[in-house]
Design a protein around this motif. Structure first.
Motif, mmCIF file in Angstrom:
data_model
loop_
_atom_site.group_PDB
_atom_site.id
_atom_site.type_symbol
_atom_site.label_atom_id
_atom_site.label_comp_id
_atom_site.label_asym_id
_atom_site.label_seq_id
_atom_site.Cartn_x
_atom_site.Cartn_y
_atom_site.Cartn_z
ATOM 1 N N ILE A 17 19.598 -8.251 -20.937
ATOM 2 C CA ILE A 17 20.299 -9.314 -20.191
ATOM 3 C C ILE A 17 21.266 -8.701 -19.184
ATOM 4 N N ALA A 18 22.073 -7.737 -19.643
ATOM 5 C CA ALA A 18 23.076 -7.127 -18.761
ATOM 6 C C ALA A 18 22.429 -6.374 -17.601
ATOM 7 N N VAL A 19 21.319 -5.705 -17.858
ATOM 8 C CA VAL A 19 20.653 -4.935 -16.796
ATOM 9 C C VAL A 19 19.945 -5.878 -15.824
ATOM 10 N N VAL A 20 19.214 -6.830 -16.347
ATOM 11 C CA VAL A 20 18.449 -7.737 -15.488
ATOM 12 C C VAL A 20 19.378 -8.554 -14.589
ATOM 13 N N PHE A 21 20.520 -8.959 -15.115
ATOM 14 C CA PHE A 21 21.445 -9.775 -14.331
ATOM 15 C C PHE A 21 22.535 -8.944 -13.658
ATOM 16 N N SER A 22 22.317 -7.651 -13.509
ATOM 17 C CA SER A 22 23.321 -6.804 -12.858
ATOM 18 C C SER A 22 23.439 -7.111 -11.363
ATOM 19 N N PHE A 23 22.490 -7.871 -10.819
ATOM 20 C CA PHE A 23 22.603 -8.273 -9.419
ATOM 21 C C PHE A 23 23.706 -9.320 -9.231
ATOM 22 N N VAL A 24 24.142 -9.952 -10.315
ATOM 23 C CA VAL A 24 25.227 -10.936 -10.239
ATOM 24 C C VAL A 24 26.539 -10.162 -10.190
ATOM 25 N N ASN A 25 27.092 -10.040 -9.001
ATOM 26 C CA ASN A 25 28.343 -9.292 -8.871
ATOM 27 C C ASN A 25 29.264 -9.963 -7.871
ATOM 28 N N LYS A 32 32.714 -3.557 -7.477
ATOM 29 C CA LYS A 32 31.855 -4.718 -7.646
ATOM 30 C C LYS A 32 32.022 -5.144 -9.096
ATOM 31 N N CYS A 33 32.364 -6.389 -9.287
ATOM 32 C CA CYS A 33 32.621 -6.885 -10.634
ATOM 33 C C CYS A 33 31.348 -7.510 -11.199
ATOM 34 N N TYR A 34 31.045 -7.197 -12.438
ATOM 35 C CA TYR A 34 29.845 -7.670 -13.113
ATOM 36 C C TYR A 34 30.233 -8.505 -14.333
ATOM 37 N N PRO A 35 30.456 -9.805 -14.151
ATOM 38 C CA PRO A 35 30.903 -10.626 -15.282
ATOM 39 C C PRO A 35 29.890 -10.699 -16.424
ATOM 40 N N ILE A 36 28.601 -10.534 -16.124
ATOM 41 C CA ILE A 36 27.587 -10.605 -17.173
ATOM 42 C C ILE A 36 27.789 -9.468 -18.172
ATOM 43 N N VAL A 56 25.724 -0.961 -26.816
ATOM 44 C CA VAL A 56 25.152 -1.862 -25.809
ATOM 45 C C VAL A 56 25.785 -1.581 -24.450
ATOM 46 N N ALA A 57 27.113 -1.452 -24.419
ATOM 47 C CA ALA A 57 27.814 -1.171 -23.157
ATOM 48 C C ALA A 57 27.383 0.184 -22.592
ATOM 49 N N PHE A 58 27.260 1.193 -23.462
ATOM 50 C CA PHE A 58 26.846 2.527 -22.998
ATOM 51 C C PHE A 58 25.428 2.489 -22.436
ATOM 52 N N CYS A 59 24.504 1.898 -23.189
ATOM 53 C CA CYS A 59 23.104 1.849 -22.728
ATOM 54 C C CYS A 59 22.967 1.073 -21.422
ATOM 55 N N THR A 60 23.696 -0.025 -21.319
ATOM 56 C CA THR A 60 23.662 -0.807 -20.080
ATOM 57 C C THR A 60 24.184 0.013 -18.908
ATOM 58 N N SER A 61 25.318 0.674 -19.100
ATOM 59 C CA SER A 61 25.894 1.503 -18.030
ATOM 60 C C SER A 61 24.951 2.632 -17.646
ATOM 61 N N LEU A 62 24.338 3.251 -18.634
ATOM 62 C CA LEU A 62 23.415 4.359 -18.376
ATOM 63 C C LEU A 62 22.205 3.888 -17.565
ATOM 64 N N ILE A 63 21.597 2.794 -17.984
ATOM 65 C CA ILE A 63 20.424 2.268 -17.270
ATOM 66 C C ILE A 63 20.805 1.841 -15.854
ATOM 67 N N ASN A 65 23.231 2.984 -14.013
ATOM 68 C CA ASN A 65 23.483 4.180 -13.204
ATOM 69 C C ASN A 65 22.184 4.873 -12.830
ATOM 70 N N MET A 66 21.272 4.965 -13.762
ATOM 71 C CA MET A 66 19.987 5.623 -13.489
ATOM 72 C C MET A 66 19.150 4.832 -12.486
ATOM 73 N N SER A 67 19.322 3.500 -12.470
ATOM 74 C CA SER A 67 18.544 2.678 -11.538
ATOM 75 C C SER A 67 19.265 2.446 -10.211
ATOM 76 N N GLY A 68 20.483 2.956 -10.092
ATOM 77 C CA GLY A 68 21.218 2.836 -8.836
ATOM 78 C C GLY A 68 21.953 1.522 -8.661
#
Length: 164
Positions: A17-25, A32-36, A56-63, A65-68
């Motif tokens: 959820i956090a990665v897919v909706f990371s475009f919401v900023n 850039k603030c990411y409320p999701i 969950v927070a670490f994995c989301t941040s890692l993914i 960052n890796m996806s730009g």
């Protein structure tokens, strides 16, 4: 929620959820603030506990960052808030303290820990408290959304599944 398989599945769902909706900023200053992300932090803290919420927070941040789609400041910004939300809820079972833990953990402590990353790793000139307002805006919005979701779950049959 007791089963490790259930917890791991829910954690993977929250990361997705956090990665897919990371475009919401929301752009606020240099950040850039990411409320999701913060919504997910509070949800995972309450439903899964402190260890899983930090993972969950670490994995989301890692993914991200890796996806730009994220920056290195996402690590302290999300993980500290997830940790405090998880610990405070685990110790007290009070939703208000999970909210407070996320807001203070991310909005203040995470923002201050992001400063050396921004300045020395990313080379951005900024004031020590320069990330407090952007991080606070992000975490307030996401945390409020999470509280609304949790309170809604308490009034449904899902409450039996989550043991809220």
């Amino acid at each position: 929620m007791k089963s490790n398989t259930k917890k791991l599945t829910m954690a993977a769902f929250f990361v997705a959820i956090a990665v897919v909706f990371s475009f919401v900023n929301i752009p606020v200053g240099l950040a850039k603030c990411y409320p999701i992300q913060h919504m997910v932090n509070v949800l995972s803290a309450v439903l899964l506990g402190p260890l899983y919420s930090v993972l969950v927070a670490f994995c989301t941040s890692l993914i991200r960052n890796m996806s730009g789609t994220g920056s290195l400041m996402a690590f302290p910004g999300s993980m500290i808030g997830a940790f405090f939300a998880g610990i405070l809820f685990y110790k007290t079972k009070k939703l208000s303290l999970a909210f407070l833990g996320e807001v203070i953990g991310t909005g203040l402590i995470g923002a201050l820990l992001a400063y050396p990353i921004a300045k020395f790793v990313l080379g951005k000139e900024m004031a020590l408290f320069g990330m407090v307002i952007p991080f606070s805006v992000s975490t307030l919005g996401g945390s409020i959304i999470a509280i609304i979701i949790i309170l809604s779950i308490k009034n449904t049959e899902l409450n039996k599944y989550f043991n809220l």
